[in-house]
Structure formats: C-alpha cells, structure tokens
Design a protein around this motif. Structure first.
Motif: not given
Length: 268
Positions: A88-107
């Motif tokens: 999909g379109d990167v402008l539609g990707v919620d980076f905050t939600a992605l980080a919460a789901q798959r992020g590192d130890a610091r989210g």
C-alpha cells in the motif's frame, strides 16, 4: 547482488531503481542495523537495498505501493532473510501503530529508503507526525531536497522544510549519489541523509499545529516581511514579543525564533 527480477520502472510512480553496489554498501553501512533493530524500508522497488539489508540483518519490513513488485520481492527475499511486506501507500501507514506492534525494546522503528522525488516532502512530513516512534531515518532523495532539509538561516534554500525538520530532528547529509547509480538515470544528483528525531524533552515546540501554521504562513510568500506574511496568525506586537523583527523576512529567522513565536501564540 542480483534481485532475481527486473520489472521496468514506472514513470508515473517516480520509480528509479538503484543498482550501484558501492552506493548500496555505503547506505547499509550508514544504517548499520544492530540485533533487535526493526528496519522499515519505504519503497523497496526491486530489492536493491532490501536484500543486502536482509543479508546483514535477517529481518526487514518493507512498504511497497506497486502491486507488480510484491510477488517477485517476496520470492527473491526468501534466500536472504525474512521480509515482512506491507502492501500500500506509505502515507497511509501508521508508523506509531507499526512501532507499537513490531518495534524494538523501546517501541521504535528505523526508517530507510530511496524515496520517489515526487513524494519526498509528503513522506518526510508524514514521518514527522510519528517522530516519537522513529529512532532514525536514512533516506535517498534529490540532492537539492537534502540541501533544503539541512539549510540554515540566510541560505537561499532555507525554507519551510528546513525549519519543520530541524525543529524535531538532527539532519545530517551523508553523501551524494550520481544519476548513473539508478536505472533509469534521473536528470539530477541524489543524496543520502540521516535524520535522528530529538528526544521528547529536547523538542521545544509546545503546539505542533500552531508551529506548523506559523512556519507555513511565514514562508508562504518569501519576499514579504514577517509583519505582512504573518498578518493572518500574528501581529507585530506578538512578533516583537518573541524577540523577532517584524521587518525581517522568514529566511532570516532561525528555527528557535519560529518556535518562540508559535509557543507565544499557542499560550495566548
């Protein structure tokens, strides 16, 4: 490293595929992924950067708009590591939600990519909206865009992009990339830049919307003085109260000056 497929570039998507191995190696070295990092690539294209990152790191998440590239990317990635493909379109990707789901130890996540020239500014501003969830960004952009991103007051290319990015990030141009590193070759030089979002306690902007409005208005008509350019958001008294000269022009004002003015207006 062969990608295993050579889909033709689509001009309407602004595609220019990177193929110069020495440039790719320098980008991977600049990113320097470490165990536990979550690397998210924007626009993997034919995997020129994706596969070396996978070989180095073993796991990459990639966001690709062009559906014709999805199946070849997934197939070619299997021999290099684990590719998590977001379609999909990167402008539609919620980076905050992605980080919460798959992020590192610091989210947090780490962003990378060869950004399409026609979408570079919208993507940068989209990333800014999620800066707290992003540890750093390594992007290839048109050289003149990188120059604008890093410019200081008094420069002819200092503008809205410079102020907005520098208020929230440390901006470091890394190296220039010639047209011949791409297929098809663009008509301009490119450059790689590193952006590191500032910690929350180092960001002095009190109200993101107020700050964005002030900066947008100030640079909307560059030739005008602040008194005239900002007449819809601030009067001369407010401009002076922020320690700025109403007869100055936007390109003369340092980032901290815009921050002071926006904070003053937001608290009024």
């Amino acid at each position: 490293m062969s990608t295993g497929f050579t889909e033709p570039a689509k001009k309407h998507l602004g595609q220019n595929f990177l193929h110069d191995r020495s440039v790719i190696d320098r980008i991977v070295q600049a990113i320097d992924p470490q165990p536990g990092d979550v690397v998210v690539e924007i626009g993997p294209g034919q995997g020129a950067l994706t596969f070396p990152l996978l070989k180095r790191h073993g796991d990459v998440t990639a966001i690709e708009f062009d559906r014709d590239l999805h199946a070849p990317l997934q197939a070619a990635a299997r021999e290099h590591g684990t590719l998590h493909l977001i379609e999909g379109d990167v402008l539609g990707v919620d980076f905050t939600a992605l980080a919460a789901q798959r992020g590192d130890a610091r989210g947090q996540i780490r962003l990378a990519g060869n950004l399409p020239y026609n979408l570079s500014s919208p993507i940068l501003f989209h990333a800014l909206d999620h800066a707290a969830a992003i540890r750093d960004m390594h992007f290839m952009l048109q050289k003149e865009v990188v120059e604008r991103m890093a410019a200081g007051p008094g420069s002819k290319v200092y503008g809205r992009l410079s102020v907005m990015l520098q208020a929230y990030c440390a901006v470091t141009p890394l190296f220039v990339v010639p047209p011949g590193a791409f297929r098809p070759a663009p008509k301009v030089d490119s450059a790689v830049v590193r952006l590191v979002p500032k910690p929350a306690d180092k960001i002095e902007v009190a109200d993101h919307r107020a700050f964005a409005n002030v900066v947008r208005a100030a640079f909307g008509q560059r030739r005008k003085t602040l008194r005239n350019a900002l007449n819809s958001v601030a009067d001369a008294d407010a401009i002076e109260a922020a320690g700025l000269r109403p007869d100055a022009r936007a390109e003369q004002i340092e980032v901290a000056g815009f921050v002071r003015l926006a904070n003053l207006l937001a608290s009024a």
